[in-house]
Motif scaffolding. Structure first.
Motif, PDB file in Angstrom:
ATOM      1  N   UNK A 177      31.442 -10.123 -44.045  1.00 54.74           N
ATOM      2  CA  UNK A 177      32.630 -10.165 -44.866  1.00 54.74           C
ATOM      3  C   UNK A 177      33.446  -9.330 -44.545  1.00 54.74           C
ATOM      4  N   UNK A 178      33.731  -8.481 -43.123  1.00 55.19           N
ATOM      5  CA  UNK A 178      34.519  -7.683 -42.721  1.00 55.19           C
ATOM      6  C   UNK A 178      36.074  -8.139 -42.694  1.00 55.19           C
ATOM      7  N   UNK A 179      36.005  -9.381 -42.534  1.00 55.11           N
ATOM      8  CA  UNK A 179      37.387  -9.715 -43.081  1.00 55.11           C
ATOM      9  C   UNK A 179      37.748  -9.459 -44.074  1.00 55.11           C
ATOM     10  N   UNK A 180      37.384 -10.014 -45.323  1.00 53.10           N
ATOM     11  CA  UNK A 180      37.580 -10.260 -47.017  1.00 53.10           C
ATOM     12  C   UNK A 180      37.743  -8.801 -47.447  1.00 53.10           C
ATOM     13  N   UNK A 204      26.525  -6.167 -50.027  1.00 57.38           N
ATOM     14  CA  UNK A 204      26.102  -6.428 -49.177  1.00 57.38           C
ATOM     15  C   UNK A 204      28.196  -6.565 -47.946  1.00 57.38           C
ATOM     16  N   UNK A 205      28.639  -5.969 -48.795  1.00 61.89           N
ATOM     17  CA  UNK A 205      30.478  -6.138 -48.700  1.00 61.89           C
ATOM     18  C   UNK A 205      30.409  -5.255 -47.449  1.00 61.89           C
ATOM     19  N   UNK A 206      31.261  -4.969 -46.373  1.00 61.07           N
ATOM     20  CA  UNK A 206      31.281  -3.637 -46.500  1.00 61.07           C
ATOM     21  C   UNK A 206      31.857  -2.598 -47.122  1.00 61.07           C
ATOM     22  N   UNK A 207      31.931  -1.185 -47.276  1.00 59.06           N
ATOM     23  CA  UNK A 207      32.260  -0.147 -48.100  1.00 59.06           C
ATOM     24  C   UNK A 207      32.229  -0.267 -49.317  1.00 59.06           C
TER      25      UNK A 207
END
Length: 665
Positions: free
Chosen positions: A13-16, A570-573
């Motif tokens: 999910x980095x791009x998200x 589950x997403x970065x940050x």
């Protein structure tokens, strides 16, 4: 059985996350063409007061033996639920000293019961523990010392224990009240409900071992994961069996034992309806329901072996993939209804049949409501097994691979549409970049995809919903005041592909954990399957990937549907986009007008308004909440309790927590 490959979305999910940093969460959702609220088709209407025998306590895994998952407690309600906070946490220590391999095959899926002044539950490794309902202080524990390193086909897990009271015993006699629990090595154990000591007269020193019909390939091929059923003086259990290894597999026999002695009373083989069948399984791995008044044991059965090829079992395979009502006295069939004919999709019945009372035009009707992996809901008359809400046979895709003979039709409910979709146009493939979306579109275009019941192929077939559902073992809950069934379902796709058998594939003896391969020995094909993901690891099917829905069981109408879960864990940050997430675990309903559910990939217990489906509150959990909660009143205070120990097959944080929420004292 259910197979669930982790989505591995932390990096994916980095791009998200980058997009959200510039655009904000609302803008990202708009960019993706997603709305938080799905279509609301109506309002739930109060029609009566709940029956007095429903919701008064929580003495069974499903709240009661019929699986209503309903509490009549009203102290916590829509006006004050936002004041809930953690009252206590119990740590079982279940993971202490376990190897990485054993931890990686574990899931805390238990739902406690309230009996004999204690809250009682089981751990991932089948320890049974009793705690004080008001403080969480441990009172006793029993350790059956299950073998580890046994590589269970369906994880180290225990969803619950069952309670029985001996009406012929003195109140203070040992084992006058008993707990029954199953284990990873297929033992059925009877314990004194007050002390946790084994009831020595049951079986051999408190244990009755369930014997498979044939020799196992490895120790974990055959286990018990769900709470046994109790009817009168009989305890009934099914088994969970590893899928797709072989055609000549263990039979899915249901066993009934005397609750006092452990003596066998009767057995039922779901394959007995097809005497010419060559193979095994059609087991009952999920929770069984009991109608005490009618003396019925109502079982949800699975598919025969192997899952994806049925040339060895031509015909509908009677009693497989069915709701079957058995006479509690002798195990004979009272009625049955098959939800999938000749299953070659792993669409076994994963959830406890719901024994509900539905009101229509001022008259009460006893029904059985069965939620399914396919996203369909079947509602049957409990006396006869005939449809309460109309069901019709519809033509389904044909053209299977050589040797397969499909059913030309399948049953579909008329009034209730599929709660999650069964197809996706490749042009609607999900992706957060052009490249990501193009890759998903190409995958979808490569697969045969004609909707539900498209047959498995060498080319590759889209399975939507995937084999984890739709619905799963978390089952549904029922609000008897409103005729409203509440269920959570997954909305992600999977590919499945048949592979002509080879000598090498026939030597395989288990299924892998990632892109799965199974030999299906005895069939002309092996099988591979995997989640349908983009190069970034996101589902190729459009969100929401998890939903919560309310359905009126009088009309069959979907009253509301909502996205369930966010990307926070589950997403970065910690980016918390409300895209819905795959979920394991189910809902409960309370008379305070609330639905409580954990289950999601983010670590929360949530409360929703039962009338509208709107989220009202969420409480942070110390680990994944892949379990079904429960609620009770103890010394005037209402508690909502959930196991928060994660599930390795979802990739959620593991732990050993039982968490109780309550209003401030």
């Amino acid at each position: 059985m259910m197979t669930y490959t982790p989505l591995r979305v932390t990096l994916m999910l980095a791009l998200l996350f980058i997009a959200a940093s510039f655009l904000g969460g609302t803008a990202v959702r708009s960019m993706l063409g997603f709305s938080d609220d799905l279509t609301i088709e109506g309002d739930a209407q109060i029609v009566r007061t709940a029956p007095v025998d429903v919701g008064g306590g929580w003495e069974a895994y499903g709240g009661d033996k019929g699986g209503n998952r309903y509490s009549a407690a009203t102290q916590i309600n829509i006006d004050n639920v936002d004041q809930l906070s953690i009252a206590w946490i119990h740590h079982s220590g279940a993971l202490d000293g376990k190897s990485d391999a054993d931890r990686s095959k574990s899931a805390l899926q238990t739902t406690p019961i309230l009996v004999e002044g204690s809250l009682v539950f089981c751990t991932q490794f089948n320890e049974v523990i009793a705690v004080d309902p008001g403080s969480g202080a441990e009172k006793w524990r029993y350790d059956p010392k299950v073998p580890t390193a046994s590589n269970p086909a369906n994880q180290y897990t225990c969803r619950g224990v069952s309670y029985w009271k001996d009406g012929a015993a003195e109140a203070d006699a040992k084992c006058a009240t008993r707990l029954f629990t199953g284990t990873v090595d297929a033992r059925l154990i009877a314990l004194d409900a007050k002390t946790g000591e084994p009831c020595e007269e049951f079986g051999e020193n408190g244990t009755q071992r369930i014997q498979p019909s044939i020799t196992l390939r490895w120790p974990g091929e055959f286990q018990i994961t769900s709470a046994p059923a109790i009817i009168g003086d009989t305890v009934v259990t099914g088994t969970s069996i590893g899928d797709n290894l072989r055609t000549d597999a263990p039979k899915g026999t249901v066993f009934a034992f005397d609750t006092r002695t452990g003596a066998i009373k009767w057995t039922f083989d779901p394959l007995s309806g097809s005497p010419d069948i060559r193979g095994g399984h059609s087991n009952v791995w999920s929770t069984i329901a009991v109608d005490e008044e009618r003396k019925l044991v109502i079982i949800p059965t699975s598919s025969p072996s192997p899952d994806y090829y049925g040339g060895n079992r031509v015909g509908d395979n009677l009693y497989a993939n069915s709701v079957v009502a058995l006479n509690g006295d002798d195990g004979t069939v009272a009625w049955h209804f098959q939800t999938v004919h000749h299953d070659v999709w792993d669409y076994d019945l994963p959830a406890q049949p719901g024994l509900y009372q539905v009101w229509r035009e001022g008259k009460a009707h006893d029904v059985v409501a069965q939620v399914t992996k396919t996203g369909l809901l079947f509602v049957l008359d409990r006396e006869t097994g005939k449809p309460f809400l109309p069901i019709e046979e519809r033509a389904v895709p044909q053209g299977a691979e050589k040797g397969e003979v499909l059913s030309p039709t399948q049953p579909f409910p008329v009034n209730t549409p599929a709660i999650v979709p069964d197809r996706v146009d490749p042009s609607d493939a999900f992706g957060i970049t052009f490249w990501d979306r193009w890759a998903c579109k190409a995958q979808l275009e490569s697969l045969r995809a004609e909707g539900l019941f498209t047959p498995p192929t060498i080319q590759g077939t889209l399975s939507l919903p995937f084999t984890g559902g739709g619905a799963n073992w978390g089952s549904a809950a029922f609000d008897p005041n409103r005729n409203l069934l509440v269920v959570n379902m997954n909305n992600v796709g999977q590919y499945m592909r048949l592979q002509p058998s080879t000598t090498e594939s026939a030597k395989a003896n288990k299924i892998s954990d990632d892109d799965e391969f199974a030999p299906m020995e005895g069939a002309p094909y092996g099988m591979s399957r995997a989640m349908l993901l983009s190069p970034l690891g996101l589902p190729c099917t459009p969100p929401p990937w998890g939903i919560l829905a309310g359905i009126d069981l009088d009309s069959g109408k979907i009253v509301w549907r909502k996205a369930l879960g966010t990307t926070e864990d589950v997403a970065p940050g910690g980016l918390a986009l409300k895209l819905g997430t795959p979920a394991l675990g189910g809902p409960i309903v309370t008379a305070g007008g609330l639905v409580f559910i954990g289950a999601t990939s983010d670590h929360y217990l949530r409360a929703f308004n039962v009338v509208t489906g709107n989220e009202l509150w969420k409480g942070r959990l110390p680990a994944g909440g892949q379990a079904t909660p429960m609620s009770y009143v103890w010394k005037g205070r209402q508690y909502v309790v959930i196991a928060a120990g994660g599930a390795s097959n979802m990739g959620s944080k593991l732990g050993d927590n039982i968490v109780a929420f309550a209003l401030p004292e």
